[in-house]
Design a protein around this motif. Structure first.
Motif, PDB file in Angstrom:
ATOM      1  N   ARG A   4       9.032   3.645   6.820  1.00 13.05           N
ATOM      2  CA  ARG A   4       8.676   2.784   7.946  1.00 13.05           C
ATOM      3  C   ARG A   4       7.651   1.720   7.553  1.00 13.05           C
ATOM      4  NH1 ARG A   4       7.662   6.507  13.097  1.00 13.05           N
ATOM      5  NH2 ARG A   4       5.748   5.339  12.879  1.00 13.05           N
ATOM      6  N   THR A   5       6.678   2.088   6.729  1.00 16.98           N
ATOM      7  CA  THR A   5       5.660   1.127   6.300  1.00 16.98           C
ATOM      8  C   THR A   5       5.357   1.320   4.821  1.00 16.98           C
ATOM      9  OG1 THR A   5       3.778   2.578   6.742  1.00 16.98           O
ATOM     10  CG2 THR A   5       4.547   1.207   8.582  1.00 16.98           C
ATOM     11  N   CYS A   6       4.591   0.391   4.289  1.00 17.13           N
ATOM     12  CA  CYS A   6       4.159   0.470   2.899  1.00 17.13           C
ATOM     13  C   CYS A   6       2.742   1.047   2.793  1.00 17.13           C
ATOM     14  CB  CYS A   6       4.196  -0.915   2.265  1.00 17.13           C
ATOM     15  SG  CYS A   6       5.841  -1.620   2.160  1.00 17.13           S
ATOM     16  N   ASN A   7       2.222   1.602   3.865  1.00 19.98           N
ATOM     17  CA  ASN A   7       0.870   2.167   3.851  1.00 19.98           C
ATOM     18  C   ASN A   7       0.750   3.249   2.789  1.00 19.98           C
ATOM     19  OD1 ASN A   7       0.395   0.522   6.003  1.00 19.98           O
ATOM     20  ND2 ASN A   7       0.386   2.134   7.527  1.00 19.98           N
ATOM     21  N   ALA A   8      -0.316   3.221   2.034  1.00 20.38           N
ATOM     22  CA  ALA A   8      -0.653   4.176   0.965  1.00 20.38           C
ATOM     23  C   ALA A   8       0.239   4.053  -0.262  1.00 20.38           C
ATOM     24  CB  ALA A   8      -0.644   5.616   1.482  1.00 20.38           C
ATOM     25  N   CYS A   9       1.111   3.072  -0.319  1.00 18.04           N
ATOM     26  CA  CYS A   9       1.965   2.876  -1.482  1.00 18.04           C
ATOM     27  C   CYS A   9       1.145   2.270  -2.614  1.00 18.04           C
ATOM     28  CB  CYS A   9       3.140   1.965  -1.135  1.00 18.04           C
ATOM     29  SG  CYS A   9       4.255   1.675  -2.515  1.00 18.04           S
ATOM     30  N   LYS A  10       1.250   2.860  -3.800  1.00 17.31           N
ATOM     31  CA  LYS A  10       0.484   2.364  -4.957  1.00 17.31           C
ATOM     32  C   LYS A  10       1.071   1.077  -5.530  1.00 17.31           C
ATOM     33  CE  LYS A  10      -2.508   5.602  -4.895  1.00 17.31           C
ATOM     34  NZ  LYS A  10      -3.842   5.338  -4.402  1.00 17.31           N
ATOM     35  N   ALA A  11       2.313   0.746  -5.187  1.00 14.17           N
ATOM     36  CA  ALA A  11       2.938  -0.479  -5.686  1.00 14.17           C
ATOM     37  C   ALA A  11       2.562  -1.699  -4.853  1.00 14.17           C
ATOM     38  CB  ALA A  11       4.448  -0.324  -5.718  1.00 14.17           C
ATOM     39  N   LEU A  12       1.998  -1.481  -3.682  1.00 19.16           N
ATOM     40  CA  LEU A  12       1.620  -2.591  -2.811  1.00 19.16           C
ATOM     41  C   LEU A  12       0.287  -3.171  -3.262  1.00 19.16           C
ATOM     42  CD1 LEU A  12       2.590  -4.039  -0.210  1.00 19.16           C
ATOM     43  CD2 LEU A  12       1.021  -2.583   1.027  1.00 19.16           C
ATOM     44  N   SER A  13       0.259  -4.472  -3.478  1.00 26.43           N
ATOM     45  CA  SER A  13      -0.983  -5.127  -3.894  1.00 26.43           C
ATOM     46  C   SER A  13      -1.207  -6.372  -3.051  1.00 26.43           C
ATOM     47  CB  SER A  13      -0.941  -5.481  -5.385  1.00 26.43           C
ATOM     48  OG  SER A  13       0.132  -6.351  -5.642  1.00 26.43           O
ATOM     49  N   GLU A  14      -2.453  -6.753  -2.931  1.00 34.11           N
ATOM     50  CA  GLU A  14      -2.782  -7.943  -2.149  1.00 34.11           C
ATOM     51  C   GLU A  14      -2.555  -9.184  -2.985  1.00 34.11           C
ATOM     52  OE1 GLU A  14      -6.224  -8.169   0.350  1.00 34.11           O
ATOM     53  OE2 GLU A  14      -6.433  -5.992   0.292  1.00 34.11           O
ATOM     54  N   ASP A  15      -1.967 -10.179  -2.374  1.00 31.27           N
ATOM     55  CA  ASP A  15      -1.680 -11.448  -3.011  1.00 31.27           C
ATOM     56  C   ASP A  15      -2.392 -12.517  -2.199  1.00 31.27           C
ATOM     57  OD1 ASP A  15      -0.659 -13.716  -4.164  1.00 31.27           O
ATOM     58  OD2 ASP A  15       1.408 -13.015  -4.169  1.00 31.27           O
ATOM     59  N   SER A  16      -3.079 -13.414  -2.848  1.00 31.28           N
ATOM     60  CA  SER A  16      -3.859 -14.418  -2.127  1.00 31.28           C
ATOM     61  C   SER A  16      -2.984 -15.396  -1.354  1.00 31.28           C
ATOM     62  CB  SER A  16      -4.760 -15.187  -3.091  1.00 31.28           C
ATOM     63  OG  SER A  16      -3.975 -15.844  -4.066  1.00 31.28           O
ATOM     64  N   PHE A  17      -1.728 -15.589  -1.777  1.00 30.77           N
ATOM     65  CA  PHE A  17      -0.865 -16.546  -1.106  1.00 30.77           C
ATOM     66  C   PHE A  17      -0.024 -15.901  -0.009  1.00 30.77           C
ATOM     67  CE2 PHE A  17       3.009 -19.181  -0.807  1.00 30.77           C
ATOM     68  CZ  PHE A  17       2.413 -20.362  -0.411  1.00 30.77           C
ATOM     69  N   TYR A  18       0.625 -14.775  -0.326  1.00 30.38           N
ATOM     70  CA  TYR A  18       1.536 -14.132   0.624  1.00 30.38           C
ATOM     71  C   TYR A  18       0.877 -13.043   1.459  1.00 30.38           C
ATOM     72  CZ  TYR A  18       5.254 -16.481  -1.883  1.00 30.38           C
ATOM     73  OH  TYR A  18       6.057 -17.426  -2.448  1.00 30.38           O
ATOM     74  N   GLY A  19      -0.260 -12.539   1.057  1.00 35.01           N
ATOM     75  CA  GLY A  19      -0.906 -11.446   1.756  1.00 35.01           C
ATOM     76  C   GLY A  19      -0.683 -10.135   1.024  1.00 35.01           C
ATOM     77  N   PHE A  20       0.568  -9.715   0.900  1.00 34.78           N
ATOM     78  CA  PHE A  20       0.915  -8.507   0.163  1.00 34.78           C
ATOM     79  C   PHE A  20       2.132  -8.781  -0.700  1.00 34.78           C
ATOM     80  CE2 PHE A  20      -1.051  -6.577   3.982  1.00 34.78           C
ATOM     81  CZ  PHE A  20      -2.010  -5.792   3.368  1.00 34.78           C
TER      82      PHE A  20
END
Length: 60
Positions: A4-20
């Motif tokens: 349902r969401t990407c919460n707590a996923c280690k592959a998710l990273s913050e991007d300064s342009f797109y957000g995630f």
């Protein structure tokens, strides 16, 4: 089963342009409320690694 969401996923990273962004290359959808980015959710089925051990194993 689709996540349902990407919460707590280690592959998710913050991007300064797109957000995630997903560092494994899976497409994600940004969830926002009144132009404030809240979270992200996957557009297709993904493994969602919750630990770094799972993340590195998927990357190989």
């Amino acid at each position: 089963m689709m996540k349902r969401t990407c919460n707590a996923c280690k592959a998710l990273s913050e991007d300064s342009f797109y957000g995630f962004r997903c560092s494994l290359g899976f497409p994600i959808e940004i969830v926002s409320y009144k132009n404030v980015i809240i979270s992200a959710k996957p557009k297709i089925q993904c493994p969602k690694p919750l630990t770094l051990k799972e993340y590195y194993k998927i990357q190989e």
